[in-house]
Motif scaffolding. Sequence first.
Motif, PDB file in Angstrom:
ATOM      1  N   ARG A 145       0.814  -1.205   0.000  1.00  0.00           N
ATOM      2  CA  ARG A 145       0.000   0.000   0.000  1.00  0.00           C
ATOM      3  C   ARG A 145       0.855   1.264   0.000  1.00  0.00           C
ATOM      4  O   ARG A 145       0.508   2.263  -0.619  1.00  0.00           O
ATOM      5  N   LEU A 146       2.001   1.197   0.680  1.00  0.00           N
ATOM      6  CA  LEU A 146       2.903   2.347   0.716  1.00  0.00           C
ATOM      7  C   LEU A 146       3.406   2.680  -0.683  1.00  0.00           C
ATOM      8  O   LEU A 146       3.417   3.852  -1.095  1.00  0.00           O
ATOM      9  N   PHE A 147       3.804   1.653  -1.444  1.00  0.00           N
ATOM     10  CA  PHE A 147       4.292   1.870  -2.803  1.00  0.00           C
ATOM     11  C   PHE A 147       3.165   2.371  -3.712  1.00  0.00           C
ATOM     12  O   PHE A 147       3.347   3.303  -4.506  1.00  0.00           O
ATOM     13  N   ILE A 148       2.000   1.738  -3.606  1.00  0.00           N
ATOM     14  CA  ILE A 148       0.883   2.093  -4.486  1.00  0.00           C
ATOM     15  C   ILE A 148       0.416   3.519  -4.218  1.00  0.00           C
ATOM     16  O   ILE A 148       0.168   4.299  -5.150  1.00  0.00           O
ATOM     17  N   THR A 149       0.292   3.865  -2.941  1.00  0.00           N
ATOM     18  CA  THR A 149      -0.187   5.206  -2.586  1.00  0.00           C
ATOM     19  C   THR A 149       0.726   6.289  -3.117  1.00  0.00           C
ATOM     20  O   THR A 149       0.268   7.346  -3.571  1.00  0.00           O
ATOM     21  N   ASN A 150       2.035   6.045  -3.077  1.00  0.00           N
ATOM     22  CA  ASN A 150       3.007   7.060  -3.503  1.00  0.00           C
ATOM     23  C   ASN A 150       3.409   6.931  -4.972  1.00  0.00           C
ATOM     24  O   ASN A 150       4.229   7.729  -5.446  1.00  0.00           O
ATOM     25  N   GLY A 151       2.874   5.946  -5.659  1.00  0.00           N
ATOM     26  CA  GLY A 151       3.182   5.784  -7.075  1.00  0.00           C
ATOM     27  C   GLY A 151       4.625   5.422  -7.345  1.00  0.00           C
ATOM     28  O   GLY A 151       5.205   5.833  -8.356  1.00  0.00           O
ATOM     29  N   VAL A 152       5.219   4.657  -6.442  1.00  0.00           N
ATOM     30  CA  VAL A 152       6.617   4.226  -6.577  1.00  0.00           C
ATOM     31  C   VAL A 152       6.632   2.717  -6.759  1.00  0.00           C
ATOM     32  O   VAL A 152       5.853   1.989  -6.131  1.00  0.00           O
ATOM     33  N   PHE A 153       7.560   2.237  -7.599  1.00  0.00           N
ATOM     34  CA  PHE A 153       7.599   0.808  -7.928  1.00  0.00           C
ATOM     35  C   PHE A 153       8.896   0.179  -7.417  1.00  0.00           C
ATOM     36  O   PHE A 153       9.989   0.701  -7.687  1.00  0.00           O
ATOM     37  N   PRO A 154       8.808  -0.932  -6.688  1.00  0.00           N
ATOM     38  CA  PRO A 154      10.023  -1.627  -6.238  1.00  0.00           C
ATOM     39  C   PRO A 154      10.560  -2.559  -7.320  1.00  0.00           C
ATOM     40  O   PRO A 154       9.792  -3.206  -8.038  1.00  0.00           O
ATOM     41  N   VAL A 155      11.874  -2.612  -7.430  1.00  0.00           N
ATOM     42  CA  VAL A 155      12.533  -3.516  -8.375  1.00  0.00           C
ATOM     43  C   VAL A 155      13.534  -4.352  -7.573  1.00  0.00           C
ATOM     44  O   VAL A 155      14.524  -3.833  -7.056  1.00  0.00           O
ATOM     45  N   ILE A 156      13.271  -5.652  -7.485  1.00  0.00           N
ATOM     46  CA  ILE A 156      14.110  -6.543  -6.690  1.00  0.00           C
ATOM     47  C   ILE A 156      15.046  -7.313  -7.615  1.00  0.00           C
ATOM     48  O   ILE A 156      14.593  -8.017  -8.518  1.00  0.00           O
TER      49      ILE A 156
END
Length: 350
Positions: free
Chosen positions: A197-208
């Motif tokens: 939810r933190l990533f979605i809310t801020n429009g940031v995408f994690p790349v692992i």
Amino acid sequence: MTTSWLFIREHVSLLIFQTILVLFIFLLYWLDGFREYNTAIYSLIISILLTGGYLSGKYILRRSFYNAITRTPEKMEDALIRYAPTPEHAEMSLFMRGLYKIYQNEVQTLYASQHRQQDFMNHWIHQMKTPISVIGLLLQEDGELDRESIAEELGRIQNGLDTVLINARLETFENDMQIEKINLKQFVQEVVNEHKRLFITNGVFPVISIDENYVVATDPKWMKIVFVQFITNAVKYTFEDGKKVYLDAECHEQGIVFSVRDEGIGIPNSDLNRLTKAFFTGENGRLTGESTGMGLFIASEVCNRLGHKLKIGSEHNVGTTVTVLFENGESGETDDTEQNRRTKRSHEDL
């Protein structure tokens, strides 16, 4: 206790020994047929004078030492005896100085910990007034209740409570530590999934980008706190939509290096050396107004106590990279049972 009485008590055994020795010599002369009383009396007087002179000189040399240890101490520095008339007393003085140094270090550590805890509680209580006030205002409004706003403010309160509890548990860190071997990629995926939810809310995408076989030995519970702090900071200080947070790991001779790199606003060079100090918020912290200055401090403390080297690098308006070196890391495979357990808990990547 007077210095003279203390001196006498210390040398009672010597006086008794000297008396027995003189009487023994007189007995030998008596058994050998010597009956000259004047000579015996003269010898006794000379023995008393010599012994008295020796003890008097010794008392004069030690008087300063006795004065130092018989007076009532007024401060801890009084334990540092500056008068050492004998090698034994000199060694005792060095020993006391060593103990005093240890005592001072422990007192300073306890004082710093107590002072930090008090400051943090005062800061946290002041910071919690805002979400509580907002919730109060929302409840007073007419019409439909804004549940989303209330949930957001409750989330801030919950995060603050978690930080307080973590800071308190640092004091008993060793009692709460349990080292395990974990698969690094699965562990990171688990942390990321918990904060979708933190990533979605801020429009940031994690790349692992982590090898499946990287294994590190650490405390999962404490390292999750550290990783959450890294991810939260990376997202919080990335203000543009569509940016990415890169979570990478590489295997080196020293061990496995895990890094979190964002494309946010970066950190000014003037703040880099103070990021891990308690309550330091810096320029970026003032931008959001929600920083407590304790997140990276706690992360640094945890890494230090677990033996993991933490390094923070940043370029202003480009991004920040936080790395953790797991010196015991290896490119191997985890136990099948542990791997299956973690796979069930974290079965998808964002």
